[in-house]
Design a protein around this motif. Structure first.
Motif, PDB file in Angstrom:
ATOM      1  N   ASN A  65       0.862  -1.184   0.000  1.00 47.87           N
ATOM      2  CA  ASN A  65       0.000   0.000   0.000  1.00 47.87           C
ATOM      3  C   ASN A  65       0.898   1.234   0.000  1.00 47.87           C
ATOM      4  O   ASN A  65       2.092   1.141  -0.306  1.00 47.87           O
ATOM      5  N   GLU A  66       0.374   2.358   0.370  1.00 49.49           N
ATOM      6  CA  GLU A  66       1.154   3.602   0.292  1.00 49.49           C
ATOM      7  C   GLU A  66       2.277   3.661   1.329  1.00 49.49           C
ATOM      8  O   GLU A  66       3.220   4.449   1.184  1.00 49.49           O
ATOM      9  N   THR A  67       2.200   2.820   2.344  1.00 50.04           N
ATOM     10  CA  THR A  67       3.181   2.950   3.429  1.00 50.04           C
ATOM     11  C   THR A  67       3.893   1.651   3.790  1.00 50.04           C
ATOM     12  O   THR A  67       4.944   1.690   4.424  1.00 50.04           O
ATOM     13  N   ALA A  68       3.344   0.493   3.436  1.00 53.16           N
ATOM     14  CA  ALA A  68       3.922  -0.749   3.936  1.00 53.16           C
ATOM     15  C   ALA A  68       3.670  -1.907   2.976  1.00 53.16           C
ATOM     16  O   ALA A  68       2.882  -1.813   2.035  1.00 53.16           O
ATOM     17  N   VAL A  69       4.375  -3.016   3.258  1.00 54.64           N
ATOM     18  CA  VAL A  69       4.166  -4.270   2.533  1.00 54.64           C
ATOM     19  C   VAL A  69       3.024  -5.038   3.182  1.00 54.64           C
ATOM     20  O   VAL A  69       3.007  -5.223   4.403  1.00 54.64           O
ATOM     21  N   GLU A  70       2.066  -5.483   2.352  1.00 52.58           N
ATOM     22  CA  GLU A  70       0.931  -6.220   2.885  1.00 52.58           C
ATOM     23  C   GLU A  70       1.047  -7.734   2.680  1.00 52.58           C
ATOM     24  O   GLU A  70       0.511  -8.505   3.465  1.00 52.58           O
ATOM     25  N   TYR A  71       1.774  -8.140   1.619  1.00 55.31           N
ATOM     26  CA  TYR A  71       1.812  -9.580   1.335  1.00 55.31           C
ATOM     27  C   TYR A  71       2.937  -9.876   0.354  1.00 55.31           C
ATOM     28  O   TYR A  71       3.221  -9.086  -0.547  1.00 55.31           O
ATOM     29  N   ILE A  72       3.606 -11.042   0.558  1.00 57.91           N
ATOM     30  CA  ILE A  72       4.641 -11.523  -0.366  1.00 57.91           C
ATOM     31  C   ILE A  72       4.425 -13.011  -0.595  1.00 57.91           C
ATOM     32  O   ILE A  72       4.179 -13.766   0.350  1.00 57.91           O
ATOM     33  N   GLU A  73       4.525 -13.430  -1.866  1.00 59.97           N
ATOM     34  CA  GLU A  73       4.449 -14.865  -2.184  1.00 59.97           C
ATOM     35  C   GLU A  73       5.371 -15.159  -3.355  1.00 59.97           C
ATOM     36  O   GLU A  73       5.792 -14.261  -4.093  1.00 59.97           O
ATOM     37  N   GLU A  74       5.683 -16.457  -3.570  1.00 59.10           N
ATOM     38  CA  GLU A  74       6.549 -16.876  -4.668  1.00 59.10           C
ATOM     39  C   GLU A  74       5.911 -18.027  -5.438  1.00 59.10           C
ATOM     40  O   GLU A  74       5.196 -18.860  -4.866  1.00 59.10           O
ATOM     41  N   HIS A  75       6.174 -18.049  -6.741  1.00 58.34           N
ATOM     42  CA  HIS A  75       5.738 -19.133  -7.628  1.00 58.34           C
ATOM     43  C   HIS A  75       6.957 -19.639  -8.390  1.00 58.34           C
ATOM     44  O   HIS A  75       7.676 -18.843  -9.002  1.00 58.34           O
ATOM     45  N   THR A  76       7.197 -20.941  -8.382  1.00 57.18           N
ATOM     46  CA  THR A  76       8.207 -21.557  -9.253  1.00 57.18           C
ATOM     47  C   THR A  76       7.482 -22.219 -10.409  1.00 57.18           C
ATOM     48  O   THR A  76       6.621 -23.073 -10.210  1.00 57.18           O
ATOM     49  N   ILE A  77       7.822 -21.801 -11.627  1.00 56.69           N
ATOM     50  CA  ILE A  77       7.046 -22.208 -12.801  1.00 56.69           C
ATOM     51  C   ILE A  77       7.987 -22.230 -14.004  1.00 56.69           C
ATOM     52  O   ILE A  77       9.057 -21.620 -13.974  1.00 56.69           O
ATOM     53  N   SER A  78       7.606 -22.944 -15.047  1.00 57.14           N
ATOM     54  CA  SER A  78       8.380 -22.968 -16.288  1.00 57.14           C
ATOM     55  C   SER A  78       7.635 -22.197 -17.372  1.00 57.14           C
ATOM     56  O   SER A  78       6.412 -22.308 -17.497  1.00 57.14           O
ATOM     57  N   THR A  79       8.376 -21.402 -18.148  1.00 59.11           N
ATOM     58  CA  THR A  79       7.761 -20.748 -19.299  1.00 59.11           C
ATOM     59  C   THR A  79       7.444 -21.791 -20.364  1.00 59.11           C
ATOM     60  O   THR A  79       8.114 -22.828 -20.450  1.00 59.11           O
ATOM     61  N   ASP A  80       6.408 -21.525 -21.170  1.00 55.24           N
ATOM     62  CA  ASP A  80       6.125 -22.452 -22.257  1.00 55.24           C
ATOM     63  C   ASP A  80       7.052 -22.134 -23.431  1.00 55.24           C
ATOM     64  O   ASP A  80       7.939 -21.280 -23.333  1.00 55.24           O
ATOM     65  N   GLU A  81       6.880 -22.857 -24.542  1.00 54.37           N
ATOM     66  CA  GLU A  81       7.799 -22.702 -25.660  1.00 54.37           C
ATOM     67  C   GLU A  81       7.744 -21.314 -26.274  1.00 54.37           C
ATOM     68  O   GLU A  81       8.663 -20.920 -27.002  1.00 54.37           O
ATOM     69  N   ASN A  82       6.679 -20.544 -25.983  1.00 54.98           N
ATOM     70  CA  ASN A  82       6.562 -19.178 -26.497  1.00 54.98           C
ATOM     71  C   ASN A  82       6.950 -18.135 -25.462  1.00 54.98           C
ATOM     72  O   ASN A  82       6.716 -16.944 -25.652  1.00 54.98           O
ATOM     73  N   GLY A  83       7.526 -18.568 -24.330  1.00 59.99           N
ATOM     74  CA  GLY A  83       7.948 -17.633 -23.298  1.00 59.99           C
ATOM     75  C   GLY A  83       6.841 -17.136 -22.400  1.00 59.99           C
ATOM     76  O   GLY A  83       7.037 -16.182 -21.652  1.00 59.99           O
ATOM     77  N   MET A  84       5.665 -17.773 -22.420  1.00 63.86           N
ATOM     78  CA  MET A  84       4.525 -17.327 -21.629  1.00 63.86           C
ATOM     79  C   MET A  84       4.491 -18.037 -20.276  1.00 63.86           C
ATOM     80  O   MET A  84       4.878 -19.197 -20.151  1.00 63.86           O
ATOM     81  N   VAL A  85       4.005 -17.302 -19.251  1.00 62.77           N
ATOM     82  CA  VAL A  85       3.692 -17.890 -17.951  1.00 62.77           C
ATOM     83  C   VAL A  85       2.283 -17.444 -17.571  1.00 62.77           C
ATOM     84  O   VAL A  85       1.843 -16.355 -17.935  1.00 62.77           O
ATOM     85  N   SER A  86       1.564 -18.296 -16.845  1.00 62.51           N
ATOM     86  CA  SER A  86       0.204 -17.983 -16.412  1.00 62.51           C
ATOM     87  C   SER A  86       0.001 -18.593 -15.037  1.00 62.51           C
ATOM     88  O   SER A  86       0.291 -19.784 -14.827  1.00 62.51           O
ATOM     89  N   LEU A  87      -0.490 -17.774 -14.085  1.00 58.96           N
ATOM     90  CA  LEU A  87      -0.689 -18.260 -12.725  1.00 58.96           C
ATOM     91  C   LEU A  87      -1.720 -17.383 -12.031  1.00 58.96           C
ATOM     92  O   LEU A  87      -2.244 -16.435 -12.621  1.00 58.96           O
ATOM     93  N   ILE A  88      -2.016 -17.714 -10.792  1.00 54.83           N
ATOM     94  CA  ILE A  88      -2.935 -16.923  -9.973  1.00 54.83           C
ATOM     95  C   ILE A  88      -2.168 -16.407  -8.768  1.00 54.83           C
ATOM     96  O   ILE A  88      -1.646 -17.199  -7.972  1.00 54.83           O
ATOM     97  N   VAL A  89      -2.071 -15.083  -8.654  1.00 53.60           N
ATOM     98  CA  VAL A  89      -1.472 -14.479  -7.472  1.00 53.60           C
ATOM     99  C   VAL A  89      -2.435 -14.702  -6.313  1.00 53.60           C
ATOM    100  O   VAL A  89      -3.599 -14.314  -6.364  1.00 53.60           O
ATOM    101  N   GLY A  90      -1.954 -15.327  -5.278  1.00 50.48           N
ATOM    102  CA  GLY A  90      -2.799 -15.740  -4.164  1.00 50.48           C
ATOM    103  C   GLY A  90      -2.713 -17.223  -3.903  1.00 50.48           C
ATOM    104  O   GLY A  90      -3.067 -17.701  -2.824  1.00 50.48           O
ATOM    105  N   GLU A  91      -2.204 -17.964  -4.909  1.00 49.70           N
ATOM    106  CA  GLU A  91      -2.070 -19.405  -4.771  1.00 49.70           C
ATOM    107  C   GLU A  91      -0.608 -19.837  -4.663  1.00 49.70           C
ATOM    108  O   GLU A  91      -0.301 -21.028  -4.728  1.00 49.70           O
TER     109      GLU A  91
END
Length: 384
Positions: A65-91
């Protein structure tokens, strides 16, 4: 031909729809491109905009937000052959707090993204920070969106009483010519619908167009980095400031092939291939193995076309010989061919090799000690 695992351009494709159910979160897609110089024979890659395909990466998302960090998460994923990634922030894997701890109160929030390409061992690299567009969670209060998560529900704007503050939000049950419900926000001058899409080019999502004409309609004055999915070419197109650059599935042919998403030299030639050299730009092979097989073929070049051909080594030197019955005291003899090189001539007198000198381009003279007697047999062997 080496593909570097770096990032030149990161294109956010982020929806503004939040899922407040069993799996809260929002969709996130990105196209990851390579930034190292790539040389591919016979191919001109504009500005090295080649997708970084089939790479294992870790994405770290930080919501602030304007003053602080509210949430941090990480995803380990592989790009597809076209360099695309798709995921849901929150999972992803929570690093700090949980997604449920985020207060969707209508105030400004940012999504900060970091990237770690696991094969590079460079750690996380900061990519970008984007504003998050979202609909505040509804509450039971009666205010005009006072920052505590409560949204006032009204049937018409006339039901509201000023003063209003910049950023106040209400839920209007009937709005527009179709009297649809709409979330409204006060911009310090008037109430504007939040969920109406007046300009599709300002979306985080990838715009789909049927062809170039529709693309021109959607993007009358495109900005650098604008992207679309063109259904005609079945590819992603990105505006580079001058024209739209397409990213199609990469194919290799005519002496090139693809292995592990890398273009390599080798393969079948499917059309004539011409390599032109000059005095400074030459063509060479290094590290060739030495041939010890006398039956190996020799590579020769057609003198007219330059086409390479193979030729048996035994055919490179042909010989012609003549046998002359000498007269008494004879020293000079005529060769079967014109003399171009004395080293290509052998002379035998009665089966014994003897020395000679060339006195013109068709005549040789034996050494004085080899002067012939009547009916001596002189054999001249000449290579050509």
């Amino acid at each position: 031909m080496k593909f570097s695992h770096k990032i030149q351009l990161f294109l956010f494709l982020l929806t503004n729809t939040f899922l407040f159910g069993q799996t809260p979160g929002f969709n996130y897609q990105a196209l990851i491109l390579n930034n190292e110089e790539i040389q591919i024979p016979g191919t001109n890659v504009l500005e090295n905009k080649v997708p970084l395909g089939l790479e294992e990466i870790t994405l770290r998302f930080t919501i602030t937000n304007e003053t602080a960090v509210e949430y941090i998460e990480e995803h380990t994923i592989s790009t597809d052959e076209n360099g695309m990634v798709s995921l849901i922030v929150g999972e992803g894997t929570p690093i700090s707090n949980t997604f449920y701890d985020i207060n969707w109160d209508g105030k400004l929030k940012h999504l900060n993204v970091e990237l770690n390409i696991l094969n590079d061992n460079d750690g996380f690299v900061f990519l970008d920070s984007q504003k998050i567009l979202y609909i505040p969670q509804p509450g039971s209060g009666n205010g005009n969106g006072n920052g505590n998560g409560n949204i006032k529900i009204v049937n018409s704007l006339g039901d509201l009483s000023p003063p209003y503050q910049l950023g106040d939000i209400i839920w209007l049950t009937e709005y527009g010519i179709n009297n649809n419900p709409s979330l409204m926000i006060w911009d310090n001058t008037s109430w504007l619908p939040v969920n109406a899409d007046f300009d599709p080019t300002n979306e985080f999502g990838l715009i789909v167009v049927a062809n170039e004409n529709i693309r021109a309609t959607q993007f009358e004055s495109p900005d650098i980095g604008d992207q679309v999915w063109n259904q005609t070419c079945n590819c992603i197109e990105i505006y580079n400031g001058t024209h739209w650059v397409s990213f199609k599935n990469m194919k290799a042919q005519n002496g090139l092939y693809i292995s592990d998403n890398k273009v390599k030299l080798g393969g079948i030639l499917i059309e004539p291939t011409l390599i032109t050299t000059s005095a400074t730009n030459t063509f060479a092979f290094a590290g060739l193995q030495e041939s010890t097989n006398t039956e190996d073929q020799i590579v020769v070049m057609d003198k007219s076309t330059g086409v390479l051909r193979q030729k048996a080594s035994s055919t490179l030197h042909q010989k012609k010989q003549v046998i002359i019955i000498a007269s008494d005291g004879q020293l000079e003899f005529t060769t079967p061919l014109n003399i171009t090189n004395s080293d290509k001539i052998d002379v035998f007198r009665n089966g014994v090799r003897i020395n000679f000198v060339a006195i013109n381009n068709t005549t040789i003279k034996l050494e004085q000690e080899a002067k012939c007697y009547q009916d001596d047999k002189v054999r001249i062997v000449q290579l050509y």
